[in-house]
Design an enzyme around this catalytic site. Structure first.
Site, PDB file in Angstrom:
ATOM      1  CB  THR A 118      -2.418   8.643 -26.154  1.00  0.00           C
ATOM      2  OG1 THR A 118      -2.155   8.733 -24.752  1.00  0.00           O
ATOM      3  CG2 THR A 118      -3.920   8.573 -26.368  1.00  0.00           C
ATOM      4  CG  ASN A 119      -0.883   4.923 -22.645  1.00  0.00           C
ATOM      5  OD1 ASN A 119      -1.395   5.304 -21.603  1.00  0.00           O
ATOM      6  ND2 ASN A 119       0.344   5.267 -23.003  1.00  0.00           N
ATOM      7  CG  HIS A 120      -7.068   2.566 -22.549  1.00  0.00           C
ATOM      8  ND1 HIS A 120      -8.009   3.387 -23.098  1.00  0.00           N
ATOM      9  CD2 HIS A 120      -7.037   1.444 -23.310  1.00  0.00           C
ATOM     10  CE1 HIS A 120      -8.555   2.800 -24.144  1.00  0.00           C
ATOM     11  NE2 HIS A 120      -7.976   1.610 -24.305  1.00  0.00           N
TER      12      HIS A 120
END
Ligand code: CTP
Length: 401
Positions: free
Chosen positions: A210-212
């Site tokens: 995933t990402n921030h």
């Protein structure tokens, strides 16, 4: 600035223990820029004092004493005529019954009977009282007269029992007020789809890539569109945020699911705020990958580009009149963003410089440049994600005109 700014809200407070929550609501409304005039019933005054409300609104709170003062003959009419909305929170079974039957025996119910503005009630009572056929009939009568009803919620009741009867939380009442005030806004009658959050691409049943992305900009956009009167669908990945009241929520995790949620949709505007993955694991392990099997070699493949698939050049069926994209860039901001504007078939791209510490993922502010399909651009100063959302919403309304 929400759509509450500059609005005149009359807040009626009746005799329920939830009256203490009304002080928080009055404070939230005032902080949002509304002018709040509070009217307490006699029973309401037993739970909270006028001084409590005066302290948070900076304005005098009215009680039944005012019915017999110098301005009494005009007050009950003027209060309800100048207001943008009459909100009764908490609204007891007794006040609901009075409203349903046109009984006007105190300043609040007199005001309600004379009011020409929309009325919203947040019922609060014991579960048995709410379920009672009399209350249910009154509820139907009020709804048939376009009184907006927010709640009640299920949960712990003052009686010690559980059931449906709790007043909904002040933040939620506020959301209902915003959605109701939006009905006359610039996007009234328009459908807007917003995507938000970082996608999750599964590696195995427990792990994801995933990402921030926090989803904050997308949720702020959904709220701004609701404030402007749009019918909003928020397609969101799991986030820690509370969705805006009034949005239809579609929960997704992966790029594929987000794309799937969009494939059957059409709307006046699509705002792709989501940080969708560009790559995903080629194979998803059916069982949890075990340490004993050694370090896995994870092969990635390209994930579908959602914008290109639903709106890009060459897509025959135009299902969105205005398409807005976001570009999070750490270098060559404008070049990269304008390339994306073209290749993804966008009307507007919000280019966000994530190399700055005060902009981008998981912070409260963004430093955005708006690039339009007609070649124009607008540099927005450093602003909150809420302000950026309002700006973008204004442009969407303009582009839809
Ligand atoms: N986007 C999309 N589908 C993807 C990835 C991104 O529709 N699989 C959308 C985003 O929601 C955003 C826009 O495309 O509105 C730009 O996203 P961004 O990540 O900045 O650009 P990418 O096309 O992914 O290019 P790169 O990561 O190489 O900068």
């Amino acid at each position: 600035m929400s759509n509450l700014s500059g609005k005149h809200i009359l807040l009626g407070v009746t005799g329920s223990i939830a009256a203490y929550k009304a002080a928080d609501l009055a404070s939230k409304l005032t902080q949002a820029g509304a002018q709040v005039d509070v009217i307490l019933t006699g029973a309401g005054e037993q739970f909270v004092t006028p001084l409590t409300f005066q302290s948070v609104t900076g304005r005098r709170a009215y009680t039944d004493q005012d019915l017999w003062g110098n301005e009494a003959h005009i007050m009950h009419v003027s209060l309800g005529k100048t207001a943008d909305m009459l909100v009764i929170a908490p609204c007891t079974a007794s006040t609901m019954a009075k409203l349903a039957h046109g009984i006007a025996d105190n300043l609040l119910t007199l005001t309600a009977l004379a009011a020409t503005c929309p009325i919203l009630i947040a019922p609060a009572m014991d579960g048995g009282m709410f379920d009672h056929p009399a209350t249910q009939e009154n509820l139907k009568t009020l709804q048939s007269r376009s009184v907006l009803v927010a709640g009640p919620a299920a949960g712990h009741l003052a009686s010690g029992l559980s059931g449906v009867g709790r007043m909904i939380e002040p933040a939620e009442v506020l959301g209902h007020i915003r959605a109701a005030l939006g009905k006359k806004g610039k996007l009234a009658g328009k459908k807007v789809i917003v995507t938000a959050g970082g996608t999750q691409e599964a590696l195995d049943p427990v792990r994801v890539i995933t990402n921030h992305s926090s989803g904050k900009q997308g949720y702020a956009l959904a709220q701004a569109a609701i404030d402007a009167g749009a019918d909003v669908t928020l397609i969101t990945t799991p986030t820690a945020l509370t969705p805006p009241v009034g949005a239809k929520i579609v929960n997704v995790k992966s790029v594929q699911e987000m794309l799937g949620a969009l494939l059957n949709e059409s709307a006046d505007a699509l705002v792709m705020t989501a940080a969708a993955a560009d790559f995903r694991p080629k194979n998803v392990a059916k069982e949890k990958m075990k340490k004993r099997d050694g370090i896995p070699q994870i092969e990635l493949e390209a994930a579908p580009d959602i914008l290109k698939t639903v709106a890009g050049p060459g897509v025959e069926q135009k299902r969105f009149n205005v398409v807005v994209g976001f570009a999070a860039e750490s270098q060559a901001l404008l070049e990269n963003a304008s390339e994306k504007l073209k290749s993804k078939g966008l009307d507007l791209i919000a280019a966000n410089d994530i190399s700055a510490t005060d902009a981008g993922f998981a912070v409260e502010t963004n430093r955005i440049t708006l690039l339009f399909a007609d070649g124009t651009k607008e540099n927005l100063p450093l602003m909150s994600k809420t302000e950026a959302a309002e700006k973008i919403t204004e442009h969407i309304a303009r582009l839809l005109e």
